[in-house]
Scaffold this active site. Sequence first.
Site, PDB file in Angstrom:
ATOM      1  N   LYS A  32     -25.588  -1.105   6.590  1.00 52.02           N
ATOM      2  CA  LYS A  32     -25.779  -0.436   5.291  1.00 52.02           C
ATOM      3  C   LYS A  32     -25.847  -1.475   4.186  1.00 52.02           C
ATOM      4  CE  LYS A  32     -21.392  -1.243   3.756  1.00 52.02           C
ATOM      5  NZ  LYS A  32     -21.071  -2.144   2.606  1.00 52.02           N
ATOM      6  N   GLY A  36     -18.534 -10.129   8.413  1.00 54.87           N
ATOM      7  CA  GLY A  36     -18.036 -10.572   7.119  1.00 54.87           C
ATOM      8  C   GLY A  36     -19.138 -10.707   6.097  1.00 54.87           C
ATOM      9  N   GLY A  66     -20.639  -7.772   4.326  1.00 56.16           N
ATOM     10  CA  GLY A  66     -20.817  -6.649   3.414  1.00 56.16           C
ATOM     11  C   GLY A  66     -21.846  -5.648   3.890  1.00 56.16           C
ATOM     12  N   LEU A  67     -22.227  -5.739   5.169  1.00 53.08           N
ATOM     13  CA  LEU A  67     -23.231  -4.839   5.739  1.00 53.08           C
ATOM     14  C   LEU A  67     -22.610  -3.728   6.580  1.00 53.08           C
ATOM     15  CD1 LEU A  67     -25.936  -7.461   6.815  1.00 53.08           C
ATOM     16  CD2 LEU A  67     -25.929  -6.036   4.767  1.00 53.08           C
ATOM     17  N   ASP A 123     -15.478   2.571   5.026  1.00 54.61           N
ATOM     18  CA  ASP A 123     -16.921   2.689   5.257  1.00 54.61           C
ATOM     19  C   ASP A 123     -17.269   3.486   6.511  1.00 54.61           C
ATOM     20  OD1 ASP A 123     -17.217   1.092   3.066  1.00 54.61           O
ATOM     21  OD2 ASP A 123     -17.923  -0.671   4.150  1.00 54.61           O
ATOM     22  N   PRO A 182     -24.611  -9.548  10.872  1.00 55.27           N
ATOM     23  CA  PRO A 182     -23.629 -10.625  10.675  1.00 55.27           C
ATOM     24  C   PRO A 182     -22.276 -10.079  10.266  1.00 55.27           C
ATOM     25  CG  PRO A 182     -25.296 -10.649   8.930  1.00 55.27           C
ATOM     26  CD  PRO A 182     -25.760  -9.664   9.951  1.00 55.27           C
ATOM     27  N   GLY A 190     -18.735  -3.821  11.364  1.00 55.86           N
ATOM     28  CA  GLY A 190     -17.532  -3.395  12.075  1.00 55.86           C
ATOM     29  C   GLY A 190     -17.283  -1.907  11.933  1.00 55.86           C
ATOM     30  N   SER A 191     -17.472  -1.383  10.727  1.00 51.64           N
ATOM     31  CA  SER A 191     -17.292   0.052  10.490  1.00 51.64           C
ATOM     32  C   SER A 191     -18.321   0.867  11.265  1.00 51.64           C
ATOM     33  CB  SER A 191     -17.416   0.359   8.994  1.00 51.64           C
ATOM     34  OG  SER A 191     -16.374  -0.249   8.260  1.00 51.64           O
ATOM     35  N   SER A 192     -19.548   0.378  11.312  1.00 51.35           N
ATOM     36  CA  SER A 192     -20.601   1.061  12.056  1.00 51.35           C
ATOM     37  C   SER A 192     -20.278   1.096  13.543  1.00 51.35           C
ATOM     38  CB  SER A 192     -21.940   0.363  11.825  1.00 51.35           C
ATOM     39  OG  SER A 192     -22.974   1.001  12.533  1.00 51.35           O
TER      40      SER A 192
END
Length: 277
Positions: free
Chosen positions: A9, A93, A95-96, A133, A91, A99-101
């Site tokens: 995201k 760390g 801001g994309l 997120d 990547p 990990g949450s995805s």
Amino acid sequence: MIRVPSPAKLNLFLHITGRRENGYHELQTIFQLIDLYDWMTFTPISEDEIQIEGLGEVQLEQNLIYRAAQILRPHAQNPCGLHIKIEKNIPMGAGLGGGSSNAATTLIVLNQLWQCGLTEEQLAQFGVKLGADVPIFIYGLNAWAEGIGEHLSFIDLDQKQFIVLKPDCFISTQLLFSQKTLTRDSKPTTFCAYQLEPSNFGNNFEPLARELYPEVEEAMQYLDQFGHAKLTGTGACVFAEVTDEMNVDDILKHAPCKAYLVHSLKESPLRHFKVAS
């Protein structure tokens, strides 16, 4: 064996509007899903355990995929051991939301594979315990978000392309939040206001990220030559919307760091996921 994509995201803007007594920050943001994917493969195994391959030295108890599986295990009607392989393209760390995805993808797949029978809303409630997120990836739709990011209003966004740069640094979210100069009192706004003048909406973390991380400053300056560069999340990735005037191939070729061309998504590929019977 089940192999599914886990999307990334962008935060099209990010304002901090206040701080709760428990220390959590109130914010407003727009989550835009993009077609940059990790790929996750779920394979049932005979052992009664969760095995995870592809995340290097991340300890199991701190791994969001493992923690997501442990949250669902008490609700499983048909539990089985699993080998979960992740092919990382998002990547870390950055801001994309990678990990949450991954955590959300695990909740979605195991809810069906283990026959938990939980609703989307219940999965989102579990997800927010793993990260603010996570719910956006559970629902798989673009959204205006408030609260700590868990109060979502789903929105229709125009199809766009973005150039995303990943500076060669890892940003400490805790470090940015601890800075006294971080703006924490942005005036609350609305999606209508954003639609009228999106260029007026920035990211409260951007000035600090540029000041503390020279690599972010370099990437922002580079993209600003061609468009309006923004920081996503707390960084380190920066992005700019593609316009007709841009020579995209040339911009990607001469970027000072890893560069991606991505497309916006109307919805996540997992939105209509079903385990084959």
